[in-house]
Design an enzyme around this catalytic site. Sequence first.
Site, PDB file in Angstrom:
ATOM      1  N   ALA A 113       1.072  -1.505  -0.180  1.00  0.00           N
ATOM      2  CA  ALA A 113      -0.366  -0.204  -0.509  1.00  0.00           C
ATOM      3  C   ALA A 113       1.197   0.967  -0.364  1.00  0.00           C
ATOM      4  CB  ALA A 113      -0.569   0.149   1.301  1.00  0.00           C
ATOM      5  N   ASN A 181       1.166  -3.893   7.712  1.00  0.00           N
ATOM      6  CA  ASN A 181       1.642  -4.303   6.996  1.00  0.00           C
ATOM      7  C   ASN A 181       2.467  -3.175   6.310  1.00  0.00           C
ATOM      8  OD1 ASN A 181       1.005  -7.554   7.429  1.00  0.00           O
ATOM      9  ND2 ASN A 181      -0.783  -6.371   6.438  1.00  0.00           N
ATOM     10  N   HIS A 211      -0.996   7.423   3.892  1.00  0.00           N
ATOM     11  CA  HIS A 211       0.696   6.547   4.590  1.00  0.00           C
ATOM     12  C   HIS A 211       1.702   8.183   4.066  1.00  0.00           C
ATOM     13  CE1 HIS A 211      -0.736   3.644   5.266  1.00  0.00           C
ATOM     14  NE2 HIS A 211      -1.351   2.676   3.930  1.00  0.00           N
TER      15      HIS A 211
END
Length: 258
Positions: A113, A181, A211
Amino acid sequence: MLKIGIVGMGVIGTAIAKAASGDLAGVELAGVTVRDPAKAGGFPACPLDELLQKSDLIVEAATQAALREFGPAVLRAGKHLMVLSVGGLVGVLGEWARLAEQHHCRILVPSGAIAGLDGVKGAREGRIDTVTMETRKPPRGLAGAPYIETQRIDLDAITKETLIFEGPATEAVKAFPANVNVVAALSLAGIGPERTRIRLFAVPGQQRNQHRITVDGEFGRLTIEVENVPSENPRTGKLSYLSAIAMLRELGAPLRVG
Ligand SMILES: NC(=O)c1ccc[n+]([C@@H]2O[C@H](COP(=O)([O-])OP(=O)(O)OC[C@H]3O[C@@H](n4cnc5c(N)ncnc54)[C@H](O)[C@@H]3O)[C@@H](O)[C@H]2O)c1
């Protein structure tokens, strides 16, 4: 032809199975292994030992716990292992890397991601001082995580941006096995899970998983920001499976970029 087998047919496994049955040059789907037969989605399903015989590469798209259970068997069979539940590698990577070496296969971790792991790997060839990550998710994206349960955090009661967790990747992957993750992948590309830190926020009303990564070192500073559109699984952004598909495409292609 690289024959791939997939373990776990949720959002990521299903997307990869569709891609591998479609236009991925040099790659073909050998089969899938599921816990619940209804999840096979029409793809040929078989038990893991059979899948291992039919495949050159196993894609783990299940859970950290499943990865820990079957990962060593894949490597002992000399098959490459692509890992999506990257947090499950924290603490066992040294041992598993030795197994991979002994059996002439590789452990592959797609960016998942996030992006920019190429830059982090470059930076690692010199001195890296700090790697920090801030993740902002809608509260429902954290539901069910062990940390939320043990700390008895009422996600419905959160009305403004709230810092839920701060700590090293080693702790984050246990506290939020299905949510962070990305910090595990970041730590493996950079300075390891003990020194890679994450601050995790719940943000009511936020539609995307965000993020923001900052790496400081002798090379200067690298800042990476990604806003992921969640898939049908609110914990999983679409880029997670797209990056795994891209990695498979590159494995079967004559050109590799990045
Ligand atoms: N690397 C990344 O950036 C990233 C991003 C998102 C998700 N993930 C991780 O990837 C994994 C898959 O994500 P998802 O969104 O597809 O999850 P999902 O919940 O949609 O699907 C997981 C599937 O695996 C199955 N499963 C669990 N244990 C199994 C076993 N032992 N054998 C066979 N099947 C099993 C479940 O029944 C489920 O169908 C999760 O661990 C998730 O945390 C990684």
